[in-house]
Every structure is written in structure tokens, then in C-alpha cells.
Design an enzyme around this catalytic site. Structure first.
Site, short mmCIF file in Angstrom:
data_model
loop_
_atom_site.label_atom_id
_atom_site.label_comp_id
_atom_site.label_asym_id
_atom_site.label_seq_id
_atom_site.Cartn_x
_atom_site.Cartn_y
_atom_site.Cartn_z
N GLU A 284 -49.19 32.22 -50.60
CA GLU A 284 -50.61 31.93 -50.36
C GLU A 284 -51.02 32.24 -48.93
OE1 GLU A 284 -52.01 28.02 -51.47
OE2 GLU A 284 -52.16 28.57 -53.57
N HIS A 305 -26.67 36.92 -63.14
CA HIS A 305 -26.39 37.44 -64.48
C HIS A 305 -27.66 37.92 -65.17
CE1 HIS A 305 -22.13 36.10 -64.53
NE2 HIS A 305 -22.60 35.35 -63.55
N LYS A 419 -59.97 31.19 -61.40
CA LYS A 419 -60.70 29.98 -61.78
C LYS A 419 -62.09 30.33 -62.30
CE LYS A 419 -58.43 27.02 -58.37
NZ LYS A 419 -58.62 26.26 -57.15
O1 PA5 Z 1 -52.27 24.99 -51.03
C1 PA5 Z 1 -53.33 24.76 -51.57
O2 PA5 Z 1 -54.37 24.60 -50.92
C2 PA5 Z 1 -53.40 24.61 -53.07
O3 PA5 Z 1 -52.18 24.87 -53.68
C3 PA5 Z 1 -53.83 23.20 -53.42
O4 PA5 Z 1 -52.88 22.29 -52.92
C4 PA5 Z 1 -53.97 23.06 -54.93
O5 PA5 Z 1 -54.85 24.02 -55.44
C5 PA5 Z 1 -54.47 21.68 -55.28
O6 PA5 Z 1 -55.71 21.41 -54.68
P1 PA5 Z 1 -56.27 19.95 -54.62
O7 PA5 Z 1 -55.35 19.13 -53.78
O8 PA5 Z 1 -57.63 20.07 -54.03
O9 PA5 Z 1 -56.31 19.41 -56.04
#
Ligand code: PA5
Length: 429
Positions: A284, A305, A419
Site C-alpha cells: 500500500e 514445493h 470499492k
Molecule cells: O492501511 C489502511 O489504511 C487500510 O488497510 C485500513 O486499515 C483498512 O481499510 C480499514 O480501514 P478502517 O480502519 O477505516 O476500517
């Protein structure tokens, strides 16, 4: 203790331009330290370590003890950064199978996860499994509106309300300090709450209450975890001999040389969740503007494997980071056998950890010979302190690496695309 060995990368790097790139890496490190790089309003993961809140750590430890005493299960509801860190640390520290306590200390709560995918079958069967057990819930969502945990929590909340009169005591919400649907609900229902600092993104939040409460409830020492990270932060403030800069710089040069994929390989399955946390942190943070190494975790020798052939001999675009343990628990040894049908008597008396170490060393040599640059990161053991150090090491390295790539390592605009499509299909107004 953590040891870093990056010599397995040197043969793949063009050293003629080294000093120019090294200067850029040091500048990226300075930008992180001085808060002058991209996304510098998201550096709360450093601030919490610079200004430790011991009262908060004690408060979380106390609630962890309450949960350990009163609950069989702590059900954590969250996705992405809201669960991967806790899962990583708990799995790394836990025995493979629940052990009976040998003294009078309360059996820690078993930490289970929900809301980290949309499988209805999983949720239904999980609630069936929890029937008759004493359950606490930690719902963790910064926004409070993420689909997966939010729909799971609707079901879990009414399940809890039907079963526990003291339900409001058993549900703890970890969310934004002021705004959001979960904050509003927690106020209405009287849940206890913890705050996710505004300037800490999900994937950097394991050392906030997001990760610390589940880890404490599982019976682990969050002070040692936290202060392990603090000590690594101290070590990584310097520019020279800084392993986070060394790792970031070498990864960047390999990226520029055309490598596309970084595998984190572990030889203890209980480290695989650390790899899943690392995968999110790097994926990310770096995967932007058509740049970044694609991070993927594999668990050896199991995956040798299945993926071993490709890593050894497939397209030469892979680099590998081994995360190893100096000494693993247990002392099982290979027994002798009179018939020796399997021809393994040459291993008589050799311990499983020693065989596993030979598997690691052999794999590392073979992959290097096959054209895979190798980083090795060795933990002396899986203690809370070492894991805290490791967390901060990777956080610092990914920030420096992101700056080298010229991207903002702290946002994640790309995750919105799926999303939007999904919400369209679901008919969201
Ligand atoms: O790293 C991030 O920002 C995301 O992985 C969030 O943690 C994830 O989408 C969950 O978001 P939230 O805590 O708002 O539910």
C-alpha cells in the site's frame, strides 16, 4: 537482537552510481526525520514512539488482563491495517496449538478475527463456535464505515446483545477520536473506546491501541513490544550504518534495474503473518504511479514445493527477503530406525531446528546462484522486544523507500477503485 545481512544483493547492483543514490537515500531519511517529505502529516507512528504514553500502555495492559480473566475469546473485528498487525504479533509469539497453563496465571483469551473478509459462511460458523463461550469484542475501524467490518459488526453486535446482559462492558471500540459512525455508536451504547490517532494510517497502527489491545489480551507484554520499537527508532536516527536506509536503497536500485517482485520467505509458519503485515505495509505504501516492488510472502519449506521452481528458474524479476530465527523452540530430534527404509539414518540425533536451518541456508545459496538477490534479516528469537524492533525497522525503511521512488508512502488512493465498482453493483445510493 536483529541482524541484517545484505551481501546477497551486492552482485546485482551497479556500484558505479552508488554514491549519488546513497546521497538521495540519506536525503530521504532526513526528510522523514525532519517531517519535510510527502505526506508528512501522517507521521504519527513516529510521534507515538518519541512521546510514549505510559499511562495508555498501562490502561491497555489492565484491560487486556480483564479480558484474559473474563473471556474465553476476544473477537477482533477489522480489516487491513485494523487487524494485520495484531495477527502478526500474536501468531509470531503464540504456540502453534493452545497450551494448558502450568501455573495460576489466567489463561489468556484466544484472539479470533472477523470482518476481515466477506465470507458469510465463516461468520456463521464462527458464531456457532462461540456459542456458550465468554466473548469480548474489539471492533476496530478508523472510519467506522468500512464495509467488511461494519456488516460483520451488525451481526456480531446483535449476537452479543442477545447473549450478554453486560454487553456494553464486553464491546470495546477502537476508532477515530471524534468523528465517525463507530464513535457515535460507542457513545450511544456506552462502549469503552480507544482512539486511533488522526495522523497514523491503518498499516502503521500496530503500536496504537489498534494492535496493542488484542496483543495484551492474548497475554503478551505490550510495553516490551512498544519499547523495542522505541529502541529501534533511536538506532535508526543516525545516517551511517543505518540498516533501514541500506535496505531501502538496495531495494530501490533493484527496482530501477528492472526487478518487480519481492518475496518475504519465512522458515517458521508462525512468522507468515508478519509477512502478511509487511505485504500490506510495502504494497500500500509503494504501489503508486506504476512504481514499486510487488510484495508477497511465502512460507518455506512448504512453498518450496510449489513456488520453488519458479523462484529458482522462472522469469528473473524476483528479489527475496529471508526473515529467519536464530533458534527455534523445541528439541525434536530424528530417531534411529533399524530398517532405515527411508535412508534417513544419517540424520539420527539431528534436531528439527538444525534441519530447518540447513533448509534455509541451502535455499538461500541456491536462489542466489539462480540469480535472485537475497536480503537476510535474522531475529535472535521471537520476543516482544525483537518484534517491536522489526516493526519500526520496516516502517522506517518503507518511508525512506517511498521517498526514493518519489511517491507519498502514506496514502492509498488506489484502494478506492474496487470499492466504487462494488458499491455500484450493490446499489449504494
Ligand atoms: O492501511 C489502511 O489504511 C487500510 O488497510 C485500513 O486499515 C483498512 O481499510 C480499514 O480501514 P478502517 O480502519 O477505516 O476500517
Amino acid at each position: 537482537m536483529i541482524q541484517f545481512d545484505f551481501t546477497g544483493v551486492d552482485a546485482f547492483i551497479d556500484k558505479s552510481q552508488w554514491s549519488g543514490y546513497e546521497k538521495r537515500a540519506h536525503a530521504a531519511h532526513e526528510a522523514l526525520l525532519n517531517g519535510t517529505g510527502q505526506g508528512s502529516d501522517w507521521l504519527g507512528w513516529r510521534t507515538i514512539l518519541k512521546e510514549p504514553n505510559d499511562a495508555l500502555l498501562e490502561n491497555i495492559t489492565a484491560l487486556g488482563q480483564e479480558i484474559a480473566e473474563r473471556a474465553d475469546v476476544l473477537l477482533c473485528v477489522g480489516i487491513g491495517g485494523s487487524y494485520l498487525g495484531a495477527e502478526a504479533i500474536i501468531e509470531a509469539l503464540s504456540p502453534y496449538f493452545p497450551q494448558k497453563q502450568t501455573d495460576d496465571t489466567p489463561t489468556p483469551a484466544r484472539v479470533l478475527f472477523a470482518g476481515h473478509h466477506i465470507s458469510g459462511a465463516y461468520l456463521e460458523e464462527l458464531l456457532g463456535h462461540l456459542e456458550g463461550k465468554s466473548v469480548y469484542v474489539n471492533v476496530i475501524s478508523k472510519s467506522g464505515t468500512t464495509l467488511e467490518p461494519a456488516v460483520a459488526f451488525r451481526i456480531i453486535r446483535s449476537w452479543m446483545e442477545e447473549r450478554f446482559d453486560d454487553c456494553h462492558q464486553r464491546i470495546i471500540a477502537t476508532t477515530d477520536g471524534e468523528k465517525g459512525a463507530l464513535r457515535t455508536l460507542a457513545k450511544q451504547k456506552g462502549y469503552r473506546t480507544y482512539v486511533i490517532p488522526q495522523d497514523v494510517g491503518g498499516r502503521f497502527s500496530v503500536l496504537t491501541p489498534v494492535g496493542l489491545l488484542p496483543i495484551a489480551a492474548a497475554g503478551y507484554d505490550i510495553q516490551s513490544l512498544f519499547y523495542g520499537a522505541v529502541s529501534m527508532m533511536g538506532t535508526l536516527e543516525k545516517a551511517d550504518g543505518n540498516p533501514a536506509i541500506d535496505y531501502a536503497l538496495r531495494r530501490y536500485l533493484l527496482h530501477e534495474a528492472g526487478f518487480t517482485t519481492e518475496i518475504m520467505s519465512v522458515f517458521e509458519p508462525r512468522l507468515k503473518a508478519v509477512g502478511a503485515w509487511w505485504q500490506q505495509l510495502f504494497g500500500e505504501s509503494e504501489g503508486k504511479n506504476h512504481k514499486g516492488l510487488f510484495p508477497v510472502v511465502s512460507s518455506f519449506s512448504t512453498d518450496l514445493h510449489s513456488l520453488g521452481q519458479y523462484i529458482q528458474d522462472g522469469k528473473r524479476n524476483i528479489i527475496e527477503t529471508f526473515l529467519t530465527l536464530e533458534k527455534e523452540r523445541g528439541d525434536l530430534r530424528v530417531p534411529p530406525e533399524a530398517a532405515n527404509l527411508d535412508q534417513l539414518n544419517y540424520l539420527t540425533g539431528v534436531s528439527f531446528p538444525d534441519i530447518n536451518r540447513a533448509a534455509f541456508e541451502g535455499t538461500s545459496r541456491a536462489h542466489l546462484k539462480g540469480g535472485v538477490p537475497i536480503f537476510t534479516i535474522s531475529l535472535s528469537s521471537t520476543t516482544e522486544e525483537n518484534l517491536g524492533r522489526l516493526i519500526y525497522f520496516f516502517e522506517h525503511a518503507v518511508a525512506v523507500g517511498g521517498y526514493l521512488l518519489g511517491i507519498n508512502p502514506f496514502d492509498q488512493p488506489g484502494v478506492e477503485a474496487y470499492k466504487q465498482e462494488m458499491f455500484r453493483l450493490l446499489g449504494r445510493p
